[in-house]
Every structure is written in structure tokens, then in C-alpha cells.
Design a protein around this motif. Structure first.
Motif, PDB file in Angstrom:
ATOM      1  N   CYS B 105       0.784  -1.251  -0.001  1.00  0.00           N
ATOM      2  CA  CYS B 105       0.095  -0.173  -0.004  1.00  0.00           C
ATOM      3  C   CYS B 105       0.925   1.340   0.013  1.00  0.00           C
ATOM      4  O   CYS B 105       1.715   1.272   0.710  1.00  0.00           O
ATOM      5  CB  CYS B 105      -0.766  -0.201   1.336  1.00  0.00           C
ATOM      6  SG  CYS B 105      -0.016  -0.174   2.842  1.00  0.00           S
ATOM      7  N   GLY B 107      -0.881   4.406  -0.089  1.00  0.00           N
ATOM      8  CA  GLY B 107      -1.922   5.265   0.802  1.00  0.00           C
ATOM      9  C   GLY B 107      -2.416   4.740   2.008  1.00  0.00           C
ATOM     10  O   GLY B 107      -1.665   4.178   2.888  1.00  0.00           O
ATOM     11  N   GLY B 108      -3.841   4.341   2.153  1.00  0.00           N
ATOM     12  CA  GLY B 108      -4.045   3.550   2.750  1.00  0.00           C
ATOM     13  C   GLY B 108      -4.040   4.356   4.406  1.00  0.00           C
ATOM     14  O   GLY B 108      -4.260   5.595   4.514  1.00  0.00           O
ATOM     15  N   LYS B 109      -3.503   3.319   5.273  1.00  0.00           N
ATOM     16  CA  LYS B 109      -3.229   3.990   6.612  1.00  0.00           C
ATOM     17  C   LYS B 109      -2.778   5.404   6.607  1.00  0.00           C
ATOM     18  O   LYS B 109      -1.764   5.743   6.001  1.00  0.00           O
ATOM     19  CB  LYS B 109      -2.209   2.983   7.091  1.00  0.00           C
ATOM     20  CG  LYS B 109      -2.549   2.471   8.487  1.00  0.00           C
ATOM     21  CD  LYS B 109      -1.415   1.391   8.900  1.00  0.00           C
ATOM     22  CE  LYS B 109      -2.140   0.119   9.542  1.00  0.00           C
ATOM     23  NZ  LYS B 109      -1.219  -0.828   9.809  1.00  0.00           N
ATOM     24  N   SER B 110      -3.256   6.203   7.640  1.00  0.00           N
ATOM     25  CA  SER B 110      -2.533   7.261   8.132  1.00  0.00           C
ATOM     26  C   SER B 110      -2.316   8.374   7.014  1.00  0.00           C
ATOM     27  O   SER B 110      -1.185   8.930   7.230  1.00  0.00           O
ATOM     28  CB  SER B 110      -1.294   7.160   9.049  1.00  0.00           C
ATOM     29  OG  SER B 110      -0.462   6.362   7.907  1.00  0.00           O
ATOM     30  N   GLY B 111      -3.235   8.432   5.926  1.00  0.00           N
ATOM     31  CA  GLY B 111      -3.072   9.465   5.092  1.00  0.00           C
ATOM     32  C   GLY B 111      -2.945  10.805   5.728  1.00  0.00           C
ATOM     33  O   GLY B 111      -2.386  11.693   5.200  1.00  0.00           O
TER      34      GLY B 111
END
Ligand code: SF4
Ligand code: SF4
Lengths: 360, 114
Positions: B105, B107-111
Motif C-alpha cells: 500500500c 496510501g491507506g493507513k494514516s493518510g
């Protein structure tokens, strides 16, 4: 051969020595001349293009190449005593940081995380002690400073070891807040965090912010559902289109439920396993849709099962976007869940066919 | 905000309070407030001399996502945890490729994280 490759890599320019070739990135507002070096001074206001870029990233367009050149930047008019803030070279991380820094004078050290955000990069190790030490050496950051402290985003702690950094690079890591928005308060308080600043929030807003990413990743599912609906609506008589629309609405509805209703309802759905939460949501949708479509008994059972399996699978994928799932838990879920999902889907197809053939 | 819990969370987290110096580094890096610094519980083993009276304690094990930040930043290696990415796609990809789970990934997490 190897040597030239290595050399090439080493020769890649860093920000903080020379000016960028005009026009340069829009976030550079000026240059600060220190010791014959030209340190780019970055703006703290996000422009239209930055915001547009952020939206594009969220929806999955043009992800790669959205990077910031690693090196040293300045914000405000930093002096040797000013703090150093370390950032990933993921443009969104960099933007989230700089937009909070109006009125603050600081050095920014951007390290090469291959365009990946802080947490994921730290998990992979690209936001790690070695990369940080290498950028500290190559940027000769210490020459600009009268101290040896770095403020690191707290979430980089899965990749950076403060004790190793102290030993290897003789820099002291200070763990900043999780969210960039808390940085001004953190700096104003003499680099002190309260408990809130340490926690990773995963409220409704945070969950919905990652939903578009899940949505774009579900594209193959929309495609597969379209193809299946075409087949399922056969034979191609006058009622084909009506049946096709019904089944398409059902299946796309299930995928949409997984992408948007699931993250919204995450805390209130029972069970800890995301797949079970999803299966429940999927069953609910399957039953609603059957009622709407007026499906006969066997058909309704098929729809509920198909929806449960699909939503469970997509929901399980949401572990990647969530902020509190462990690898061992997710592994358990994959290992136990996948066979059930595949089985349920196969059974659902059988039931659906039976229902279509015998009209029950 | 209410705490969210997950399967098997924190099961592999081990804290050796005998060697813990109570420096608080682990508390500082933990994103789920799993640990606190508090008074050492009475020591059963009288031969061992604990290094500090104030030590880290696990107060919310089930919130631990096994990220490994605490273990990585403990100066005396008093914490052990089997860390990894809690991401089903990464695990499935890893199984398909026969490699360790690795998230692709971007992006995803914690953008919105820093
Ligand atoms: S592994 Fe991560 S979540 Fe668990 S206690 Fe350590 S820092 Fe906290
Ligand atoms: S980082 Fe290690 S020594 Fe420091 S309080 Fe935590 S367990 Fe104890």
C-alpha cells in the motif's frame, strides 16, 4: 558494474545544497543561504494543486511519482538552535506537516521513504534507522545545527530505533506527536506530549477518509459482479434486463456496503474479527436485498450467503487500513476465514442456480 | 474515543520488568496506551536485584497491535513482541508468493498522519 550503479544512486541530488532548476516545486517560496548552501524555504499554505493532488491520491490516481525530493528544507527563518522535524517523502505526509507550521521556524529533513507514508514506511523499514543515518550524513545536517536532536513522527518508531540512532549517528530522537496538527502545541510546550497526542485516532472521520482507497481497490469486484450478473440473468428473453438490473444492484450494493457502511459501523458491529463483522453486515444486506427483489426462499438464501462471503472478504481487507490490527490476528483471520468464504460463495452460486432453474 | 480491540492482540507482548529501567521510552512510542510507568510489583525472587523501582507495566494488553515500536526503542531490550503488519492483503499476497507478509500500500493507513 555494481560500482557504477552504486555511484549513480549516491549521486542523486538532495535538496538543501543547490537551488532547484526553475520553476521548481510550487511549495518552495524562497531560499535561505547558509554556509554557501541554498536551503529551500517551504510555504505553509497548501495551494489548489496540493489539495487536488490529495484528492487524486485518495481516489487512487497518480499515486506513484507523488514524492518530495529528500534533503534539507527550511520553514520560517530557522537558526542553528531551531528544531529539526523529520518527514517522509510522501507528498501527503509532507503537506500535512508543512500546513501546520505557519509562524514556526524549523529545519525539515525529508528522508527517502520511496513515496510511502510514515507508518507504512516504518513498518517496511524504509523509514528506518539506516535510511535516517544515511540522510543525516549525506545532508551534513549537523553543520547547520548547534544541537543534535531530531523530532520524529511517533509512528516512525516501528522503523527507527532511538538507541541505535544515538549510537550510530549520535543524534537524539525525540518522538513528536502522532498527528502533525499537534506539532505546534508540542513545540510550544517545550517538546512535551500529552497522552492524547500519542494515540492513533480511528474515529468515524478517519475511517471514512480511507474508504475511497478501499473503494478503488474493489474495482475488480465491481467488474466480476457485472459479468456474473450478465450470466445470471440469462436466458436473454424480454425479462433479461430487469433480472440483470436486480442482481447487479444487489451485488454492487454488497460491495458498496463493504466499502462504506463497514468502516462507518466498524465499532458497533459485534465480533473482533473483521471477516465476522463483515459476514454479519453482508447477511443483513443480502436479506434486505432479497426482500426488495422479492426473491424466493432458495434464492434469498443464496443472496444472503453470497453477500456475506463478499462483504466478509472485503471487510477483512480493511485490516490493512485500520490502525489497531496485529499481524497474528490478521493471519488467523485469513487462514480460518478464506475457506469459509470460498465455500459460502460456491454454495451461494449453487443455490442461486437451483433457485433460477426450479423457481423456488 | 473508544478503544477498538482485535483478535490475538498483544498476546506475544512480553515485558521483563527485572531489567526495565523505567525510562519510559516504550510508553512514549506506543500508539495505543498499552503501557504505563508505575511502581514495581513486589519481587518474588529475592536474589535478583531489580534495576529500578519505577518500571513499565502492561495495562491494556488487548489494545496492543504488536507493532514493535516499544521493543525497538527499549534501550535495555526488556520488551519482546512478535511484530508485523496487521493487513490481510499483505498476508494473502505473502502466502501466494511464498514470502513474508509485505504491504504494497502507498496510501491507506494514516493518510492524514505526519
Ligand atoms: S507493540 Fe506497539 S501497540 Fe504493542 S505495546 Fe508495543 S508499541 Fe504499543
Ligand atoms: S523502554 Fe524498556 S527500560 Fe524503558 S521503561 Fe520501557 S521497558 Fe523499561
Amino acid at each position: 558494474m555494481k560500482f557504477t550503479a552504486l555511484q549513480k544512486k549516491e549521486e542523486r541530488p538532495l535538496a538543501g545544497y543547490k537551488r532547484f532548476e526553475a520553476p521548481g516545486p510550487a511549495y518552495i517560496e524562497d531560499y535561505l543561504e547558509v554556509k554557501d548552501r541554498q536551503i529551500p524555504v517551504i510555504g505553509t499554505r497548501l495551494g489548489f494543486m496540493d489539495r487536488l493532488g490529495a484528492v487524486k491520491m485518495r481516489w487512487g490516481f497518480g499515486r506513484s511519482g507523488y514524492r518530495v525530493l529528500p534533503g534539507v528544507y527550511a520553514v520560517g527563518h530557522p537558526v542553528p538552535d531551531s528544531p529539526v522535524l523529520v518527514s517522509a517523502n510522501y507528498k501527503l505526509s509532507f503537506d500535512a506537516l508543512r500546513r501546520e507550521l505557519s509562524g514556526i521556524a524549523a529545519w525539515i529533513l525529508v528522508i527517502d521513504t520511496k513515496g510511502v507514508n510514515v507508518w507504512c514506511a516504518a513498518g517496511k523499514g524504509s523509514f528506518g534507522t539506516a535510511e535516517l543515518a544515511s540522510k543525516l550524513a549525506r545532508t551534513r545536517l549537523a553543520d547547520l545545527l548547534s544541537h543534535r536532536k531530531l523530532v520524529l513522527p511517533q509512528l516512525a518508531a516501528t522503523g527507527v530505533s532511538a538507541p541505535e540512532l544515538a549510537k550510530g549517528a549520535r543524534f537524539q530522537a525525540i518522538w513528536g506527536p502522532v498527528m502533525a496538527k499537534d506539532l505546534p502545541a508540542f513545540l510550544a510546550a517545550g517538546m512535551q506530549k500529552d497522552k492524547e497526542m500519542r494515540l492513533v485516532p480511528f474515529g468515524l472521520r478517519d475511517r471514512m477518509a480511507v474508504a475511497p482507497v478501499e473503494f478503488t481497490q474493489a474495482a475488480p469486484f465491481f467488474g466480476a459482479a457485472l459479468a456474473l450478473s450478465c450470466l445470471y440473468a440469462l436466458p436473454g428473453d424480454a425479462q433479461w434486463f430487469g433480472r440483470f438490473l436486480g442482481i447487479l444492484g444487489f451485488s454492487w450494493g454488497a460491495i458498496l456496503a463493504a466499502c462504506f457502511a463497514f468502516p462507518a459501523l466498524l465499532p458497533v458491529l459485534p465480533f473482533r474479527a473483521f471477516a465476522l463483522k463483515g459476514a454479519l453486515l453482508g447477511t443483513a444486506w443480502g436479506l434486505c436485498a432479497s426482500a426488495l427483489l422479492g426473491a424466493p426462499l432458495l434464492g434469498a438464501a443464496g443472496l444472503a450467503l453470497a453477500s456475506a462471503a463478499t462483504v466478509a472478504f472485503l471487510a477483512m481487507g480493511f485490516t490493512g487500513a485500520s490502525t489497531f490490527t496485529s499481524q497474528r490476528g490478521a493471519t488467523l483471520e485469513v487462514e480460518r476465514g478464506l475457506p469459509w468464504m470460498l465455500g459460502a460463495l460456491a454454495l451461494a452460486l449453487g443455490l442461486g442456480l437451483g433457485s433460477r432453474l426450479f423457481g423456488i | 474515543m473508544r478503544t477498538l480491540y482485535y483478535l490475538k492482540n498483544g498476546e506475544s507482548l512480553e515485558l521483563d520488568s527485572l531489567h526495565c529501567t523505567g525510562c519510559g521510552a516504550c510508553v512514549d512510542v506506543c500508539p495505543h496506551a498499552v503501557l504505563v510507568i508505575g511502581e514495581r510489583a513486589a519481587c518474588d525472587d529475592e536474589d535478583d536485584t531489580p534495576s529500578s523501582d519505577e518500571v513499565a507495566r502492561i495495562v491494556n494488553r488487548a489494545a496492543c497491535m504488536e507493532c514493535g515500536a516499544c521493543a525497538k526503542n527499549c534501550p535495555v531490550r526488556a520488551i519482546k513482541v512478535e511484530s508485523g503488519v496487521g493487513c490481510a492483503q499483505a498476508i494473502i499476497l505473502g502466502k501466494l508468493r511464498g514470502t513474508a507478509p509485505d504491504c504494497d500500500c502507498a496510501g491507506g493507513k494514516s493518510g492524514s498522519c505526519c
